[in-house]
Design a protein around this motif. Structure first.
Motif, PDB file in Angstrom:
ATOM      1  N   ALA A   1      13.321 -28.037  19.686  1.00 13.71           N
ATOM      2  CA  ALA A   1      14.155 -28.179  19.086  1.00 13.71           C
ATOM      3  C   ALA A   1      13.832 -26.356  19.326  1.00 13.71           C
ATOM      4  N   GLU A   2      12.226 -26.625  19.008  1.00  5.48           N
ATOM      5  CA  GLU A   2      11.895 -24.636  18.429  1.00  5.48           C
ATOM      6  C   GLU A   2      12.466 -24.619  20.261  1.00  5.48           C
ATOM      7  N   ARG A   3      11.081 -24.804  21.307  1.00 10.28           N
ATOM      8  CA  ARG A   3      11.243 -24.143  22.652  1.00 10.28           C
ATOM      9  C   ARG A   3      12.625 -23.601  22.817  1.00 10.28           C
ATOM     10  N   GLY A   4      13.598 -25.457  22.162  1.00  4.19           N
ATOM     11  CA  GLY A   4      14.869 -24.875  22.925  1.00  4.19           C
ATOM     12  C   GLY A   4      15.532 -23.069  21.849  1.00  4.19           C
ATOM     13  N   SER A   5      15.683 -23.740  20.906  1.00  2.00           N
ATOM     14  CA  SER A   5      16.114 -21.863  20.054  1.00  2.00           C
ATOM     15  C   SER A   5      15.257 -21.086  20.686  1.00  2.00           C
ATOM     16  N   LYS A   6      13.974 -20.679  20.970  1.00  3.39           N
ATOM     17  CA  LYS A   6      13.126 -19.720  21.815  1.00  3.39           C
ATOM     18  C   LYS A   6      13.903 -19.120  22.896  1.00  3.39           C
ATOM     19  N   SER A   7      13.963 -20.299  23.808  1.00  2.00           N
ATOM     20  CA  SER A   7      14.975 -20.645  25.314  1.00  2.00           C
ATOM     21  C   SER A   7      15.891 -19.764  24.998  1.00  2.00           C
ATOM     22  N   TRP A   8      17.036 -19.887  24.009  1.00  5.82           N
ATOM     23  CA  TRP A   8      18.036 -19.599  23.578  1.00  5.82           C
ATOM     24  C   TRP A   8      18.270 -18.318  23.447  1.00  5.82           C
ATOM     25  N   ASN A   9      17.528 -17.963  22.365  1.00  9.32           N
ATOM     26  CA  ASN A   9      17.762 -16.916  21.972  1.00  9.32           C
ATOM     27  C   ASN A   9      16.500 -15.234  22.898  1.00  9.32           C
ATOM     28  N   LYS A  10      16.318 -15.652  23.976  1.00  8.81           N
ATOM     29  CA  LYS A  10      15.567 -15.331  24.693  1.00  8.81           C
ATOM     30  C   LYS A  10      16.299 -14.454  25.721  1.00  8.81           C
ATOM     31  N   GLU A  11      16.302 -12.981  25.855  1.00 14.20           N
ATOM     32  CA  GLU A  11      17.083 -12.070  26.688  1.00 14.20           C
ATOM     33  C   GLU A  11      16.211 -12.158  28.762  1.00 14.20           C
ATOM     34  N   THR A  12      17.295 -12.506  29.108  1.00 16.70           N
ATOM     35  CA  THR A  12      16.726 -12.498  30.677  1.00 16.70           C
ATOM     36  C   THR A  12      17.671 -11.950  31.631  1.00 16.70           C
ATOM     37  N   LYS A  13      17.678 -11.331  33.350  1.00 15.92           N
ATOM     38  CA  LYS A  13      17.840 -10.187  33.846  1.00 15.92           C
ATOM     39  C   LYS A  13      19.135 -11.841  34.417  1.00 15.92           C
ATOM     40  N   GLY A  14      20.554 -11.675  33.854  1.00 15.35           N
ATOM     41  CA  GLY A  14      21.374 -12.830  34.383  1.00 15.35           C
ATOM     42  C   GLY A  14      21.816 -12.618  35.894  1.00 15.35           C
ATOM     43  N   GLU A  15      22.632 -13.776  36.253  1.00 12.20           N
ATOM     44  CA  GLU A  15      22.422 -13.517  37.819  1.00 12.20           C
ATOM     45  C   GLU A  15      23.605 -12.113  37.946  1.00 12.20           C
ATOM     46  N   ASP A  16      23.950 -11.202  37.687  1.00 12.75           N
ATOM     47  CA  ASP A  16      24.825 -10.427  37.374  1.00 12.75           C
ATOM     48  C   ASP A  16      24.232  -9.068  37.180  1.00 12.75           C
ATOM     49  N   GLY A  17      22.390  -9.504  36.840  1.00 11.88           N
ATOM     50  CA  GLY A  17      21.962  -8.180  36.854  1.00 11.88           C
ATOM     51  C   GLY A  17      21.316  -8.018  35.557  1.00 11.88           C
TER      52      GLY A  17
ATOM     53  N   ARG B   1      27.113 -24.239  35.358  1.00  8.70           N
ATOM     54  CA  ARG B   1      27.219 -22.746  35.380  1.00  8.70           C
ATOM     55  C   ARG B   1      26.481 -21.576  34.161  1.00  8.70           C
ATOM     56  N   ASN B   2      26.250 -21.917  33.473  1.00 14.61           N
ATOM     57  CA  ASN B   2      25.724 -20.887  31.522  1.00 14.61           C
ATOM     58  C   ASN B   2      24.660 -20.763  32.690  1.00 14.61           C
ATOM     59  N   CYS B   3      23.105 -22.044  32.668  1.00 12.62           N
ATOM     60  CA  CYS B   3      21.870 -21.434  33.248  1.00 12.62           C
ATOM     61  C   CYS B   3      22.032 -20.271  34.754  1.00 12.62           C
ATOM     62  N   ASN B   4      22.650 -20.564  35.245  1.00  9.18           N
ATOM     63  CA  ASN B   4      23.288 -20.154  36.537  1.00  9.18           C
ATOM     64  C   ASN B   4      24.105 -18.031  36.128  1.00  9.18           C
ATOM     65  N   ASP B   5      24.058 -18.366  34.497  1.00 11.39           N
ATOM     66  CA  ASP B   5      24.912 -17.044  34.891  1.00 11.39           C
ATOM     67  C   ASP B   5      23.871 -16.567  34.163  1.00 11.39           C
ATOM     68  N   VAL B   6      23.313 -16.990  33.374  1.00 11.10           N
ATOM     69  CA  VAL B   6      21.769 -16.225  32.249  1.00 11.10           C
ATOM     70  C   VAL B   6      20.509 -16.165  33.042  1.00 11.10           C
ATOM     71  N   LEU B   7      20.153 -17.013  33.451  1.00 16.36           N
ATOM     72  CA  LEU B   7      18.748 -16.888  34.134  1.00 16.36           C
ATOM     73  C   LEU B   7      18.516 -17.120  35.530  1.00 16.36           C
TER      74      LEU B   7
END
Length: 133
Positions: free
Chosen positions: A42-58, A108-114
């Motif tokens: 869960a802790e690793r999931g929380s960190k990934s959930w809140n980590k900012e990345t460049k999404g599909e649209d940049g 859908r969401n992984c593609n949008d965010v990651l």
């Protein structure tokens, strides 16, 4: 008597996250393990959930961009402003009850965010985190 109360409290606290699992999430955890993932955290999931990345649209974003920081509250899609029901199963009993829907939204969401699909490990960690809410 005091020891008995303490023991009961500890047992209830340990059982609480498990109580929010569903047959659908149990099925998905088993599937992710069969795909090579293990030790969902869960802790690793929380960190990934809140980590900012460049999404599909940049654009820089994280899962919390749309779902918010408080998962017991509604979120809003960052582009359409469409309402998103709470992610926390404690606030939304329908959440995580359909494996097919869970997988659809992960894709859908992984593609949008990651800008890619999530791995089985990432999905398991996300689910572990979300079920704890």
């Amino acid at each position: 008597m005091k020891f008995h109360k303490i023991l009961m409290t500890v047992c209830l606290l340990l059982a609480a996250p498990v109580a929010l699992a569903t047959p659908a999430t149990d099925e998905l955890f088993a599937r992710y393990k069969s795909e090579g993932a293990a030790g969902f955290d869960a802790e690793r999931g929380s960190k990934s959930w809140n980590k900012e990345t460049k999404g599909e649209d940049g654009e820089m974003m994280s899962c919390s961009t749309c779902h918010g920081k408080d998962l017991s509250k509604e979120g809003h899609h960052h582009k359409t402003n469409k309402l998103i029901q709470p992610m926390a199963p404690s606030a939304n009993k329908e959440r995580f009850t359909d494996a097919k829907k869970i997988e659809k939204w992960f894709k859908r969401n992984c593609n949008d965010v990651l800008a890619r699909e999530c791995t089985a490990q990432e999905k398991g960690d996300f689910l572990k985190f979300l079920l704890s809410k």
